[in-house]
Scaffold this active site. Structure first.
Site, PDB file in Angstrom:
ATOM      1  N   LYS A  89     -20.703  34.566 -24.159  1.00  0.00           N
ATOM      2  CA  LYS A  89     -20.063  33.262 -24.282  1.00  0.00           C
ATOM      3  C   LYS A  89     -18.644  33.422 -24.793  1.00  0.00           C
ATOM      4  O   LYS A  89     -17.703  32.791 -24.288  1.00  0.00           O
ATOM      5  CB  LYS A  89     -20.853  32.374 -25.240  1.00  0.00           C
ATOM      6  CG  LYS A  89     -20.193  31.027 -25.516  1.00  0.00           C
ATOM      7  CD  LYS A  89     -20.640  30.418 -26.828  1.00  0.00           C
ATOM      8  CE  LYS A  89     -20.050  31.147 -28.016  1.00  0.00           C
ATOM      9  NZ  LYS A  89     -20.359  30.496 -29.311  1.00  0.00           N
ATOM     10  N   SER A  90     -18.465  34.257 -25.814  1.00  0.00           N
ATOM     11  CA  SER A  90     -17.146  34.418 -26.431  1.00  0.00           C
ATOM     12  C   SER A  90     -16.137  34.958 -25.427  1.00  0.00           C
ATOM     13  O   SER A  90     -14.987  34.502 -25.370  1.00  0.00           O
ATOM     14  CB  SER A  90     -17.241  35.355 -27.639  1.00  0.00           C
ATOM     15  OG  SER A  90     -18.086  34.820 -28.629  1.00  0.00           O
ATOM     16  N   GLY A 127     -17.919  25.307 -30.719  1.00  0.00           N
ATOM     17  CA  GLY A 127     -16.752  25.602 -31.533  1.00  0.00           C
ATOM     18  C   GLY A 127     -15.577  26.091 -30.710  1.00  0.00           C
ATOM     19  O   GLY A 127     -14.424  25.748 -30.979  1.00  0.00           O
ATOM     20  N   ARG A 162     -17.896  19.526 -38.199  1.00  0.00           N
ATOM     21  CA  ARG A 162     -17.468  20.924 -38.210  1.00  0.00           C
ATOM     22  C   ARG A 162     -15.967  21.025 -38.485  1.00  0.00           C
ATOM     23  O   ARG A 162     -15.177  20.177 -38.044  1.00  0.00           O
ATOM     24  CB  ARG A 162     -17.826  21.604 -36.884  1.00  0.00           C
ATOM     25  CG  ARG A 162     -19.325  21.601 -36.617  1.00  0.00           C
ATOM     26  CD  ARG A 162     -19.689  22.409 -35.403  1.00  0.00           C
ATOM     27  NE  ARG A 162     -19.441  23.839 -35.611  1.00  0.00           N
ATOM     28  CZ  ARG A 162     -19.641  24.760 -34.676  1.00  0.00           C
ATOM     29  NH1 ARG A 162     -20.083  24.405 -33.477  1.00  0.00           N
ATOM     30  NH2 ARG A 162     -19.398  26.036 -34.922  1.00  0.00           N
ATOM     31  N   SER A 217     -12.729  31.878 -38.004  1.00  0.00           N
ATOM     32  CA  SER A 217     -11.742  32.737 -37.342  1.00  0.00           C
ATOM     33  C   SER A 217     -11.190  32.078 -36.091  1.00  0.00           C
ATOM     34  O   SER A 217     -10.115  32.451 -35.597  1.00  0.00           O
ATOM     35  CB  SER A 217     -12.377  34.076 -36.976  1.00  0.00           C
ATOM     36  OG  SER A 217     -13.379  33.909 -35.979  1.00  0.00           O
ATOM     37  N   GLU A 251     -22.873  35.436 -37.125  1.00  0.00           N
ATOM     38  CA  GLU A 251     -23.717  34.846 -36.090  1.00  0.00           C
ATOM     39  C   GLU A 251     -25.029  35.606 -35.899  1.00  0.00           C
ATOM     40  O   GLU A 251     -25.987  35.088 -35.327  1.00  0.00           O
ATOM     41  CB  GLU A 251     -22.965  34.788 -34.756  1.00  0.00           C
ATOM     42  CG  GLU A 251     -22.619  36.154 -34.191  1.00  0.00           C
ATOM     43  CD  GLU A 251     -21.554  36.073 -33.109  1.00  0.00           C
ATOM     44  OE1 GLU A 251     -21.811  36.577 -32.016  1.00  0.00           O
ATOM     45  OE2 GLU A 251     -20.484  35.486 -33.367  1.00  0.00           O
TER      46      GLU A 251
END
Length: 452
Positions: free
Chosen positions: A26-27, A104, A132, A179, A326
């Site tokens: 995903k990142s 996010g 958030r 981050s 995570e």
């Protein structure tokens, strides 16, 4: 999978022995989409993750005017197969509305992109998204010349009034809660007139490997980046203005999503091979190798991928997970099954993730008979015999996969709303059942193997 909200987590009658394919990161996928949307030429993203978070990102970019074409498997020529997205940077414009869900990366990476659009862009999402942290991105963009209406909330919902350009320059942010505040400004930095220099002030930034991933992907797209790991000033990142190249990239498997599969080998004394595990990566999930080795397993790279084997003994661990927070839910689940206590530290920031992960982990493990105590910055876990029961997920995908790990050796665990795993790991229940069938489609259910 049952039609109701409680999924009976299957138990393992034998040590697992399987080779699995974990979907793409995903990142990496969402960073690649942003960089491709800002590039000066078309780009291909091959074997992307298609999950709720990445589809939200793709949908948001399409609403901003970016063309993202689906290319079927037969036309990709991708090593190992898989489909692709072709991204055409056809301009950024409003007015439009962006649904961030509870992602996010979408809520933080796209406001800087919207500042480069021509017209207003309204951002909103799930109720949890309003809670958030987003203040670092909002204040940072304002300091760089953007106009943002958030009615003083420092959170969603908000409107970014794009003017087609942003001056950029030097900005100071407190990224101690995420981050992604730094990554968000860096990803769009090459398109700012003066580039960007991001200076962090405050407590240490969590999940630094994710910033290193951002820096690495920016450089591969042709950006000039100065980062602390290059010997530069601590907590300062600089991106020079310039055109981004359209890359042709294959997305790595999501190593963080490999956590429950490796954990399955550890807690059942089995063996799991994860295909295509990269020998060099910036993904935080690569830290699973030393962490789970310390907890009693062993691993090796093979021609088929990373092979991980459990020894039959699960050891407790004292670990600072600040950079890999995570991974905490699955590590905590394994720790609850260990032969000694564990302390997980450096993860206070998890209270502001998809849910308050520290409170949720402690509550749900204790409801199953565990002994977990929250500390100021983490968890203390003392193993006790566990029993079945409903494990609530709070719409958090990583809590659902942690519960599945527990269910392998604790009969009667039912996962509430396992469908939340679709956020980053589509078809998880089917993948999990295949794991217990040796990587083949399953037939009969596994026979429960209890834990005293």
């Amino acid at each position: 999978m049952r039609d109701d909200l409680h999924w009976p987590a299957p138990t393992a009658s034998l040590p697992v022995d399987a080779t699995v394919t974990v979907p793409g990161s995903k990142s990496v996928t969402n960073r690649a989409l942003v960089l491709a949307a800002l590039a000066a030429e078309p780009a291909y993203i091959r074997r992307p993750l298609r999950s709720r978070d990445t589809l939200l990102m793709a949908g948001a970019l399409r609403s901003l005017g970016v063309t993202i074409e689906d290319i079927p498997n037969s036309a990709t020529n991708t090593p190992g197969g898989g489909d692709a997205w072709r991204v055409l940077p056809t301009g950024l414009h409003g007015p439009t509305r962006v649904d961030v869900g509870n992602a996010g990366t979408v809520m933080r990476f796209l406001p800087p992109v919207a500042a480069l659009a021509d017209g207003p862009v309204f951002f909103d999402g799930d109720p949890r998204s309003h809670e958030r942290p987003l203040g670092g991105v909002i204040s940072g963009l304002r300091a760089l010349g953007a106009r943002i209406d958030d009615e003083g909330r420092g959170a969603l919902p908000l409107t970014v009034h794009g003017t087609g350009a942003l001056d950029g320059g030097t900005v100071t942010v407190d990224a101690s809660s995420s981050s992604q505040f730094v990554s968000a400004l860096l990803l769009s930095g090459p398109r700012f007139n003066q580039g960007v220099e991001v200076r962090h002030v405050g407590a240490p930034v969590p999940s630094l490997p994710h910033i290193r991933m951002t820096v690495d992907m920016l450089r591969l797209a042709g950006a000039q980046v100065d980062a602390p790991e290059d010997g530069g000033e601590p907590d300062v990142w600089r991106v020079t203005p310039g055109a981004l190249l359209g890359r042709d990239m294959v997305v790595e498997p999501d190593l963080s999503n490999a956590a429950p599969f490796l954990a399955a080998a550890l807690v059942t004394a089995g063996t799991v091979t994860v295909r295509d595990w990269p020998t060099r990566t910036t993904q935080p999930g690569d830290e699973l190798r030393p962490i789970f080795t310390a907890m009693g397993g062993s691993c090796a790279f093979t021609p088929d991928g990373l092979r991980f084997t459990g020894s039959g003994k699960v050891r407790g661990i004292d670990a600072d997970l600040h950079e890999v927070g995570e991974l905490t839910p699955v590590i905590a689940a394994v720790a609850a099954l260990a032969d000694g206590p564990s302390t997980l530290r450096g993860i206070a920031h998890l209270r502001m993730h998809e849910t308050d992960r520290l409170a949720a982990i402690a509550k749900e493990l204790n409801e199953l008979g565990g002994d977990v105590r929250e500390t100021e910055d983490g968890l203390e876990i003392r193993p006790r015999p566990l029993h079945g029961g409903v494990f609530h997920t709070y719409e958090d995908h990583r809590l659902a996969t942690a519960a599945a790990v527990l269910g392998l050796v604790v009969p009667g665990v039912e996962v509430e709303n396992v469908a939340t795993t679709a956020k980053t790991l589509p078809d998880f229940p089917e993948l999990w059942q295949e794991l217990l069938s040796g990587g083949r489609p399953s037939g009969a259910e596994s026979v429960p193997a209890g834990r005293a």
